[in-house]
Design an enzyme around this catalytic site. Sequence first.
Site, short mmCIF file in Angstrom:
data_model
loop_
_atom_site.label_atom_id
_atom_site.label_comp_id
_atom_site.label_asym_id
_atom_site.label_seq_id
_atom_site.Cartn_x
_atom_site.Cartn_y
_atom_site.Cartn_z
CG ASP A 75 138.26 60.86 78.16
OD1 ASP A 75 138.10 61.94 79.20
OD2 ASP A 75 137.50 60.57 77.34
CB SER A 134 130.65 60.72 76.95
OG SER A 134 130.63 61.62 78.47
CG HIS A 147 135.83 63.33 77.53
ND1 HIS A 147 135.19 61.45 77.39
CD2 HIS A 147 133.75 63.55 77.89
CE1 HIS A 147 133.70 61.16 77.54
NE2 HIS A 147 133.16 62.65 77.55
#
Length: 479
Positions: free
Chosen positions: A366, A128, A391
């Site tokens: 995601d 991320s 995610h």
Amino acid sequence: MVKFLCWSGHRTIWAALYTNLWYWLPSPDQFQGRYLSTGGGGFAITSGEIDLSSGLVFGAASGTTDGGFGGWDAMLTDVVLPANGTIDWDILINFGYRSIHEMTVIGQAFTKSFYNSSSLYSYYQACSEGGREGWSQIQRYTSLYAISFGTQFDGAAIGAPAFRMPFQQVIHLFSAVVETTNNYAPCPCELEEIRNDTITACDGLDGRVDGVVGRTDLCRLQYNASSSVGSSYSCATARGFPAANGTVTPQAAQIAEEIYAGLFDSEGRQAYISFQPAASFSDAAPSYNATTNEYYASASVQWVNYFLNNVASTALSLGNITYNTLRDWMYQGMQQYRDTVLTTWPDLTDFSNAGGKVIHFHGESDSSIPPASYAALQEFYRLFLIPGADHCAPSSTQPNGPFPQNVLESVINWVELGIIPEQLNATVLAGTTTDLNQTVCSFPLRPYWSDISTMECVFDQASYDTWVPDLNSFPMPVY
Ligand SMILES: [Ca+2]
């Protein structure tokens, strides 16, 4: 193992007087000549000691930094606005790329010195925002190093990077704006029904019915949410929402289709990508007025307020926001942050020439950062789209999907042993096939199960084309 805390001398103007660095060191008999830098998530530059432990397994000294934000729990948003209307560019540069770099350079020298080791393999691992931080190093700190020292990192394991942050932050508003534009905010249960129908309809497109949509590209080409109209939904009270039941409306199906399609401006030109079919509609979650018993669209607006309007506020009305507004906010962010958090410098020639390797993975479902539009540069870069994954984590709605457990090990094997990761190992962590090991195809090859136990990695142009949209709403390339 030694836990070691030190500080480097970079001063910021007003917030923290110094930057904290935190290194974990394996005992000398377990040291394997490696160093690992780690990163953060959201608006945090560090994940703390959780990620530091991941390096010890591989005999790597491992580091993290607090970015000079004033503590290990501090976020960029805590310190980036010293006053409304003013950005602390010094602290933003720390977040953008400098603090990870300083922590790495110091960590490498410290590791060599501590173990009296003349050579070192250096790695990076994070997901991320941490993935964006890794790319910031690969893109920025290679040329200088390639001339005389090689690349800063020999290898990087990067998950779902927020490397196009000014776009990815704004797209978090998109689902809510689709709702206001259509003048309808479905209850979460109604959109979950569409998602479940999508998974059911598209599951078998990858050749195997296992509750996992391994080919969201084919799903995009072949499925339309209008098929859900009339489906019954029923949900108990949950997450602050009352119990709900009914049938899927044409308005909700239209909203789902627009969210899947991506952001287009008023002239029909595409501005940005959105989530793949079968991803959760988490960004579309409405608020609920218990007095009027009505749902209304709402969204997180931290990016727009803090970084575009420079106001430390979370209040922003969706009332006058159009698709063009979102497009303009992306353009403003691209201009304003192209040298800090827009982390898409496209030329990685020096990194490649210096022998650097990247394994990049991204959950195909995601629901926070859309996975589309990555190039495939197979000699030094491999992209793996993880079937059914959300995610930086598996998806609870597609539990039979695998998730990679040893990405850093695959990077190490590529760098040190020359073992090319033609496929990525992944493990099912829940569901009816828990602990089953699978492999994941290297993009642009895509999975197809010719029978229940045999997966082939195949290519077809129509599927590939869905991953590389033309963002022609902008008069220049969007890297
Ligand atoms: Ca399937």
